[in-house]
Design a protein around this motif. Structure first.
Motif, mmCIF file in Angstrom:
data_model
loop_
_atom_site.group_PDB
_atom_site.id
_atom_site.type_symbol
_atom_site.label_atom_id
_atom_site.label_comp_id
_atom_site.label_asym_id
_atom_site.label_seq_id
_atom_site.Cartn_x
_atom_site.Cartn_y
_atom_site.Cartn_z
ATOM 1 N N GLN A 482 -12.174 -50.329 -33.384
ATOM 2 C CA GLN A 482 -11.434 -51.547 -33.704
ATOM 3 C C GLN A 482 -10.192 -51.280 -34.541
ATOM 4 O O GLN A 482 -9.508 -52.216 -34.955
ATOM 5 N N GLU A 483 -9.888 -50.017 -34.800
ATOM 6 C CA GLU A 483 -8.745 -49.665 -35.649
ATOM 7 C C GLU A 483 -7.471 -49.747 -34.817
ATOM 8 O O GLU A 483 -7.144 -48.838 -34.043
ATOM 9 N N LYS A 484 -6.721 -50.822 -34.984
ATOM 10 C CA LYS A 484 -5.558 -51.091 -34.124
ATOM 11 C C LYS A 484 -4.501 -50.001 -34.201
ATOM 12 O O LYS A 484 -3.832 -49.700 -33.208
ATOM 13 N N ILE A 485 -4.341 -49.401 -35.377
ATOM 14 C CA ILE A 485 -3.268 -48.418 -35.542
ATOM 15 C C ILE A 485 -3.495 -47.174 -34.684
ATOM 16 O O ILE A 485 -2.544 -46.509 -34.275
ATOM 17 N N ILE A 486 -4.756 -46.871 -34.362
ATOM 18 C CA ILE A 486 -5.020 -45.699 -33.514
ATOM 19 C C ILE A 486 -4.462 -45.938 -32.115
ATOM 20 O O ILE A 486 -3.853 -45.044 -31.513
ATOM 21 N N TYR A 487 -4.650 -47.162 -31.591
ATOM 22 C CA TYR A 487 -4.101 -47.496 -30.277
ATOM 23 C C TYR A 487 -2.574 -47.432 -30.311
ATOM 24 O O TYR A 487 -1.929 -46.947 -29.363
ATOM 25 N N ALA A 510 -3.579 -52.303 -28.523
ATOM 26 C CA ALA A 510 -3.311 -52.568 -29.943
ATOM 27 C C ALA A 510 -3.038 -54.058 -30.154
ATOM 28 O O ALA A 510 -3.540 -54.672 -31.106
ATOM 29 N N ILE A 511 -2.256 -54.649 -29.240
ATOM 30 C CA ILE A 511 -1.948 -56.080 -29.328
ATOM 31 C C ILE A 511 -3.194 -56.917 -29.103
ATOM 32 O O ILE A 511 -3.392 -57.960 -29.739
ATOM 33 N N TYR A 517 0.807 -58.074 -33.918
ATOM 34 C CA TYR A 517 1.207 -56.683 -34.179
ATOM 35 C C TYR A 517 2.640 -56.488 -33.676
ATOM 36 O O TYR A 517 2.885 -56.010 -32.567
ATOM 37 N N LEU A 518 3.611 -56.812 -34.517
ATOM 38 C CA LEU A 518 5.016 -56.856 -34.115
ATOM 39 C C LEU A 518 5.533 -55.501 -33.650
ATOM 40 O O LEU A 518 6.294 -55.417 -32.670
ATOM 41 N N GLU A 519 5.173 -54.434 -34.352
ATOM 42 C CA GLU A 519 5.661 -53.105 -33.985
ATOM 43 C C GLU A 519 5.195 -52.718 -32.582
ATOM 44 O O GLU A 519 5.941 -52.082 -31.817
ATOM 45 N N ALA A 520 3.957 -53.098 -32.244
ATOM 46 C CA ALA A 520 3.438 -52.787 -30.911
ATOM 47 C C ALA A 520 4.205 -53.566 -29.840
ATOM 48 O O ALA A 520 4.532 -53.029 -28.770
ATOM 49 N N ALA A 546 8.750 -65.221 -31.633
ATOM 50 C CA ALA A 546 8.006 -66.482 -31.723
ATOM 51 C C ALA A 546 6.911 -66.355 -32.786
ATOM 52 O O ALA A 546 6.590 -67.316 -33.491
ATOM 53 N N ILE A 547 6.341 -65.159 -32.886
ATOM 54 C CA ILE A 547 5.327 -64.897 -33.916
ATOM 55 C C ILE A 547 5.974 -64.828 -35.287
ATOM 56 O O ILE A 547 5.482 -65.406 -36.259
ATOM 57 N N ASN A 548 7.104 -64.110 -35.380
ATOM 58 C CA ASN A 548 7.812 -63.966 -36.650
ATOM 59 C C ASN A 548 9.317 -64.063 -36.396
ATOM 60 O O ASN A 548 9.950 -63.086 -35.993
ATOM 61 N N PRO A 549 9.912 -65.233 -36.655
ATOM 62 C CA PRO A 549 11.346 -65.425 -36.394
ATOM 63 C C PRO A 549 12.247 -64.510 -37.221
ATOM 64 O O PRO A 549 13.437 -64.403 -36.928
ATOM 65 N N SER A 550 11.692 -63.839 -38.232
ATOM 66 C CA SER A 550 12.481 -62.947 -39.077
ATOM 67 C C SER A 550 12.360 -61.486 -38.669
ATOM 68 O O SER A 550 12.772 -60.589 -39.431
ATOM 69 N N PHE A 551 11.811 -61.233 -37.481
ATOM 70 C CA PHE A 551 11.640 -59.855 -37.011
ATOM 71 C C PHE A 551 12.986 -59.361 -36.482
ATOM 72 O O PHE A 551 13.326 -59.511 -35.312
ATOM 73 N N ALA A 552 13.771 -58.741 -37.366
ATOM 74 C CA ALA A 552 15.166 -58.400 -37.078
ATOM 75 C C ALA A 552 15.317 -57.400 -35.936
ATOM 76 O O ALA A 552 16.276 -57.470 -35.158
ATOM 77 N N VAL A 553 14.394 -56.435 -35.841
ATOM 78 C CA VAL A 553 14.487 -55.406 -34.792
ATOM 79 C C VAL A 553 14.475 -56.048 -33.410
ATOM 80 O O VAL A 553 15.274 -55.688 -32.520
ATOM 81 N N ALA A 554 13.568 -57.018 -33.219
ATOM 82 C CA ALA A 554 13.488 -57.698 -31.920
ATOM 83 C C ALA A 554 14.760 -58.498 -31.645
ATOM 84 O O ALA A 554 15.270 -58.524 -30.512
#
Length: 607
Positions: A482-487, A510-511, A517-520, A546-554
């Motif tokens: 269940q460790e999302k970061i491994i995926y 991971a998602i 999980y914005l990075e994924a 839509a999940i995080n309107p402040s996600f600048a990379v996207a």
């Protein structure tokens, strides 16, 4: 009887000489620790802790645990300690010399506070000097001094001892300044280390031993501060710290199970005090029952010393006070309330040891007062100081270099944490095989610690050995499904090896485990964009914002790909969003957008 000016001058000279000698000896015995490196907990407290790098982090320091700035969970709330590192960093950055110098100065100051307190309580400078001189050179204090992360002990001791002195002086003078100084010092002690909670009990010992009248106003204020601190930790800070304190607060049944641990530790602590050799950072993670020989021996020692103390209370208040000081000061670190997985720790003797040195100093002073045995007393004190100094200087060597420290620690305790730390040090030297071997040994000893797999993965990944890193992640996945970061890490690794379908699969998994999980999302979209499926990529990036309107990379990626699709209005909107979020945009891209920005501005004017 009035003192003459000559007598006063001579007394002042003696006091100055004693203080100077304590300070000089402190520098001498710890001089070889000045060039020590970052070691053990120094990484999460200082080297990797972003909160000490700027005064803008002050609010974080006072609302977070000691390890949060390094991403290490902890229930230790010690803002004064972290504030001291912030001050150090402002002076010399990561120059380790400066941190060690500050540790030495604080230890000397703590030793002088011991001198101050004993002088005030017992009115005997010779006793204060002997106690402090033994204290400043004692080898078991090396863990608190040579280790940068051990600074909390010195800070807490300085403030606790100062608070006790201010209390005694305020009771005599009724001065308002001393009242405030006493409370302020106690607050600083609590914010330096949790064990300072015991200080009112030590004051109660002083009242009882010397039949002193309690200053109700000041003592009640100290109790109120202690109660307020407990409320702060359990009900306010507990929700803010990265690791909760509540699991360490035992039920009555667990409390009874941990009492044998305290009783057994008495025997070991007395052994360290009397014979400070074979010192180490780890004494194992042990539990005891009431029938264990060490528990029985500890109980017998406790009862004998307590009975002896009460029998001589009226004849020898120094010994009575010293014995109970030792046991009371030891209580916060006795693991009756679980404060650490370790059985005992040498630095937990930093405050309790004052009682032992008080008895030792008093014994030598008694011998000295006999005209026939003065030379014996002087020789005994000198031998003890020289022996302690030699052992302390040697112990500093063990703490000066991480490889010496880890290998010596492993000779005493086959602890997986030492292999983990050794792996990190080899990794810092880019010795990949040696680092990997250490991590493998740590995993074999404790396969259910995720961070061990993660450290091994980082070692292979940073050196470009992606196939080995994939194997490590897949091994970890069997134990931590269940460790999302491994995926996520597997997604990155397969992307680097060119297996994009596998990368897509793992990013998607991971998602599935974390829908936010914005990075994924970002990496998954980037793969689709590289594969030419731009519409799919844009769809995923839009999900991310839509999940995080402040996600600048996207936003920036959307701006770039909308520009490629000639959707200039959307490209401009997302680019401006990036800038409004406080991020810079590449000048070349801004120049590409400039004509379309001007075109839209003219259109807006015409409309």
């Amino acid at each position: 009887m009035m003192l003459s000016e000559n007598t006063r001058g001579k007394s002042s000279y003696i006091i100055f000489a004693q203080i100077a000698l304590i300070a000089i000896l402190g520098f001498i015995v710890y001089f070889n620790s000045l060039h020590g490196k970052f070691i053990w907990d120094d990484y999460c407290y200082v080297k990797d802790n972003s909160y000490i790098t700027s005064f803008s982090y002050l609010p974080k320091i006072f609302s977070s645990s000691v390890g949060e700035g390094a991403g290490v969970p902890s229930f230790f709330y010690r803002p004064i300690q972290m504030l001291s590192y912030l001050f150090d960093y402002s002076l010399w950055g990561y120059n380790v010399f400066g941190y060690h110098l500050m540790n030495i100065l604080l230890h000397i100051l703590a030793s002088l506070c011991v001198y101050w307190m004993i002088s005030v309580i017992f009115k005997e400078r010779a006793l204060a000097f002997l106690t402090s001189i033994f204290y400043v050179v004692y080898p078991a204090h090396v863990e608190a001094v040579a280790s940068i992360s051990g600074r909390a002990d010195s800070l807490a001791a300085i403030f606790m001892l100062s608070s006790i002195v201010f209390y005694i002086k305020q009771s005599d003078s009724r001065g308002r300044f001393l009242f405030i100084a006493c409370l302020f010092s106690y607050i600083c002690a609590l914010l330096s280390k949790e064990s300072a909670i015991i200080m009112p009990v030590l004051l109660a010992l002083y009242f009882y031993t010397f039949k002193m009248r309690v200053n109700r106003s000041l003592f009640s204020s100290l109790l109120a501060v202690a109660f307020g601190y407990i409320v702060l930790r359990l009900f306010i800070m507990n929700s803010l710290l990265t690791e909760s304190l509540l699991p360490f607060t035992p039920t009555f049944g667990v409390f009874l199970k941990r009492v044998p641990l305290f009783l057994a530790s008495i025997f070991y602590y007395l052994r360290i005090l009397i014979l400070p050799i074979d010192l180490r950072v780890d004494y194992g993670r042990r539990m005891f029952v009431f029938s264990d020989p060490q528990t029985i021996l500890g109980l017998v020692v406790l009862v004998i010393l307590a009975v002896y103390a009460f029998r001589i209370k009226n004849k020898n208040k120094i010994v009575f006070f010293a014995l109970f000081w030792f046991f009371i000061a030891l209580l916060p670190s006795a693991n009756i309330l679980k404060v650490n997985d370790s059985f005992i720790k040498e630095h937990w003797l930093y405050m309790p040891s004052i009682g032992f040195f008080l008895i030792l100093g008093n014994s030598i002073l008694k011998v000295y007062k006999n005209p026939r045995s003065k030379i014996v007393a002087i020789a005994s004190a000198s031998i003890i100081v020289l022996a302690y100094s030699f052992l302390t200087i040697r112990q500093n060597i063990y703490w000066s270099d991480p490889f010496i420290f880890m290998k010596r620690s492993l000779s005493f305790s086959n602890n997986y944490l030492f292999y983990n730390e050794l792996g990190r040090e080899y990794g810092n030297l880019n010795k990949i095989e040696e680092a990997a071997d250490c991590y493998r040994k740590a995993i074999a000893m404790n396969p259910r610690q995720y961070f061990l797999y993660n450290n091994l993965y980082k070692t292979y990944n940073s050196s470009g050995r992606y196939k080995e890193a994939i194997i490590v992640c897949q091994e970890a996945l069997k134990i931590f499904p269940q460790e999302k970061i491994i995926y996520y890490e597997l997604g990155e690794l397969f992307d680097k090896t060119g297996d994009r379908q596998a990368a897509i699969r793992y990013y998607s998994m991971a998602i599935d485990r974390d829908k936010k999980y914005l990075e994924a999302y970002n990496n998954l979209a980037a793969i689709y964009a590289d594969m030419g499926q731009v519409d799919k990529a844009i769809e995923i990036w839009n999900k991310a914002i839509a999940i995080n309107p402040s996600f600048a990379v996207a936003h920036f990626n959307l701006s770039v790909f909308y520009f490629g699709q000639k959707k200039y209005d959307l490209a401009l909107w997302h680019c401006e969003k990036v800038r409004r979020l406080g991020y810079q945009v590449d000048d070349k891209f801004l120049k590409l957008l400039a004509p379309y920005r001007q075109q839209m501005q003219r259109k807006a004017i015409n409309d």
